[in-house]
Design an enzyme around this catalytic site. Structure first.
Site, PDB file in Angstrom:
ATOM      1  CB  SER A 127      -0.799  -0.068   1.250  1.00 37.63           C
ATOM      2  OG  SER A 127      -1.229   1.206   1.658  1.00 37.63           O
ATOM      3  CD  GLU A 129      -2.465   5.461   4.018  1.00 36.77           C
ATOM      4  OE1 GLU A 129      -2.216   5.765   5.372  1.00 36.77           O
ATOM      5  OE2 GLU A 129      -2.955   6.052   3.090  1.00 36.77           O
ATOM      6  CE1 TYR A 151      -4.250  -1.438   5.415  1.00 32.14           C
ATOM      7  CE2 TYR A 151      -3.233   0.631   4.765  1.00 32.14           C
ATOM      8  CZ  TYR A 151      -3.817  -0.515   4.529  1.00 32.14           C
ATOM      9  OH  TYR A 151      -4.079  -1.111   3.229  1.00 32.14           O
TER      10      TYR A 151
HETATM   11  P1  GDP Z   1      -6.836   6.292   3.352  1.00 30.38           P
HETATM   12  O1  GDP Z   1      -5.608   7.113   2.482  1.00 30.38           O
HETATM   13  O2  GDP Z   1      -6.423   4.759   3.109  1.00 30.38           O
HETATM   14  O3  GDP Z   1      -6.561   6.659   4.676  1.00 30.38           O
HETATM   15  O4  GDP Z   1      -8.289   6.594   2.916  1.00 30.38           O
HETATM   16  P2  GDP Z   1      -9.294   7.065   3.415  1.00 30.38           P
HETATM   17  O5  GDP Z   1     -10.409   7.321   2.315  1.00 30.38           O
HETATM   18  O6  GDP Z   1      -9.782   6.585   4.926  1.00 30.38           O
HETATM   19  O7  GDP Z   1      -8.687   8.687   3.792  1.00 30.38           O
HETATM   20  C1  GDP Z   1      -8.217   9.501   2.892  1.00 30.38           C
HETATM   21  C2  GDP Z   1      -8.090  10.785   3.463  1.00 30.38           C
HETATM   22  O8  GDP Z   1      -9.180  11.456   3.745  1.00 30.38           O
HETATM   23  C3  GDP Z   1      -7.280  10.792   4.721  1.00 30.38           C
HETATM   24  O9  GDP Z   1      -6.198  11.726   4.652  1.00 30.38           O
HETATM   25  C4  GDP Z   1      -8.207  11.172   5.812  1.00 30.38           C
HETATM   26  O10 GDP Z   1      -7.512  12.079   6.774  1.00 30.38           O
HETATM   27  C5  GDP Z   1      -9.165  12.051   4.891  1.00 30.38           C
HETATM   28  N1  GDP Z   1     -10.476  12.272   5.429  1.00 30.38           N
HETATM   29  C6  GDP Z   1     -11.034  13.663   5.924  1.00 30.38           C
HETATM   30  N2  GDP Z   1     -12.225  13.449   6.301  1.00 30.38           N
HETATM   31  C7  GDP Z   1     -12.479  12.065   6.318  1.00 30.38           C
HETATM   32  C8  GDP Z   1     -13.677  11.176   6.824  1.00 30.38           C
HETATM   33  O11 GDP Z   1     -14.700  11.644   7.219  1.00 30.38           O
HETATM   34  N3  GDP Z   1     -13.387   9.832   6.621  1.00 30.38           N
HETATM   35  C9  GDP Z   1     -12.264   9.412   6.093  1.00 30.38           C
HETATM   36  N4  GDP Z   1     -12.179   7.924   6.130  1.00 30.38           N
HETATM   37  N5  GDP Z   1     -11.017  10.019   5.799  1.00 30.38           N
HETATM   38  C10 GDP Z   1     -11.284  11.481   5.700  1.00 30.38           C
END
Ligand code: GDP
Length: 327
Positions: A127, A129, A151
């Site tokens: 990933s 990440e 993660y």
């Molecule tokens: P990730 O890249 O695997 O962590 O995928 P996510 O879709 O969970 O999050 C992507 C980005 O969106 C991260 O930087 C989060 O901090 C940001 N983010 C902002 N608001 C939200 C929210 O309400 N939910 C999630 N999941 N992410 C958010």
């Protein structure tokens, strides 16, 4: 008929991959965990060609039995605790499934498949990440890792142990370092689907606002349907290797929100968005942008769906999904 075994088959990527491999004439087996798993019913209805095999990434003997039963040519390890925000609250579970689960799968392959020319080939879902607090931009296969969540740390372990087993035991094991990949099958907890689904609900009068966290972070978002093709391509090569899979374009969460609202004709999107600290993370990955030159040249892979098209597709899906529910 080639045989494929998929962990995480009930998730977004597992569904796309099962569909893709079935289309290529594979016999598809999928690891299904738990007793009376509700996702099994959906699987049976939508993907009747997937043969479920019981087992769990936390349980090595179950993986051995599953491989003995399926006798796959190719193993796709997509199963993981995959939600970054949850990994902060359940760090040990994440380390066990997302990290040690990879080690267990490698051991199961060694026990059942052996390390010969005919051994089972492994695809490991690494990933972006893992890049976390990025050391360089854009990120390539040579960029050092600096994960920012339990993660990400677990994925780094999974990645490194795949390289180690490949070098130590001559296994055909590849890792795809996939940047974020989304689509209508994405879970509602991820920000893209949370936004497209909420925008659809706001448009239909079912919801008043969206509550989000950090709007400034940036992601390189592609379409999951494109990305599973890269997984398969990696396992068709003569030599195993690792590949970055990405679009090379990055957008902020704010741009995502703006695009999604524009799709339903709402320009004053700020009136509908509220921020809440509970959605901020203890540590954040600020900027991801991948360089997939190696995959493009060696695998002949490229993304077909760009970000604006992806959001359009997801909003259209969610408008139909939500209006079907109220009919
Ligand atoms: P990730 O890249 O695997 O962590 O995928 P996510 O879709 O969970 O999050 C992507 C980005 O969106 C991260 O930087 C989060 O901090 C940001 N983010 C902002 N608001 C939200 C929210 O309400 N939910 C999630 N999941 N992410 C958010």
């Amino acid at each position: 008929m080639p045989r494929a075994f998929i962990t995480g088959v009930t998730g977004q990527d597992g569904q796309h991959l099962a569909e893709f491999l079935h289309g290529k004439g594979y016999e598809v087996f999928g690891l299904v965990k738990g007793q009376n798993n509700p996702r099994m019913v959906q699987m049976r209805d939508e993907f009747p060609y997937v043969q479920p095999v019981p087992g769990d990434l936390a349980d090595l003997p179950s993986l051995v039995k599953a491989l003995e039963y399926a006798q796959p040519d190719e193993v796709y390890n997509l199963g993981a605790i995959s939600f970054v925000a949850m990994s902060f609250n359940q760090a040990e579970l994440t380390a066990n499934i997302t990290g040690l689960g990879v080690l267990r799968m490698l051991e199961a392959i060694r026990m059942v498949g052996g390390a010969s020319e005919n051994s089972m080939r492994l695809y490991q879902a690494s990933s972006s990440e893992m890049f976390g607090k990025v050391r360089e931009t854009p990120q390539t296969e040579r960029t050092p890792f600096h994960p920012r969540s339990p993660y990400g740390c677990a994925k780094v372990f999974g990645h490194d142990i795949v390289v180690n087993y490949r070098e130590s035991y001559n296994l055909f094991a590849c890792s795809g370092i996939l940047f974020n990949h989304e689509g209508p099958r994405r879970g509602l907890e991820f920000v893209t689907r949370k936004v497209t689904n909420s925008v659809a609900r706001i448009k239909l009068g079912l919801q008043k606002e969206i509550v989000l966290g950090n709007l400034d972070s940036k992601r390189d978002w592609g379409y999951a349907g494109d990305y599973v093709k890269a997984m398969w391509l990696m396992l068709q090569r003569d030599q195993p290797d690792d590949y970055v899979i990405a679009t090379g374009e990055t957008y902020s969460i704010e741009e995502l929100v703006k695009f999604a609202f524009a799709e339903v004709g709402i320009e004053n999107w700020r009136d509908y968005v509220r921020q809440d600290p509970k959605f901020f993370r203890p540590a954040e990955v600020d900027l991801l942008i991948g360089d997939s030159t190696k995959a493009r040249t060696e695998l002949g892979w490229k993304p077909e769906v760009d970000f604006p098209t992806l959001i359009k597709m997801m909003v259209a899906h969610d408008l139909k999904f939500e209006s079907d529910k109220i009919r």
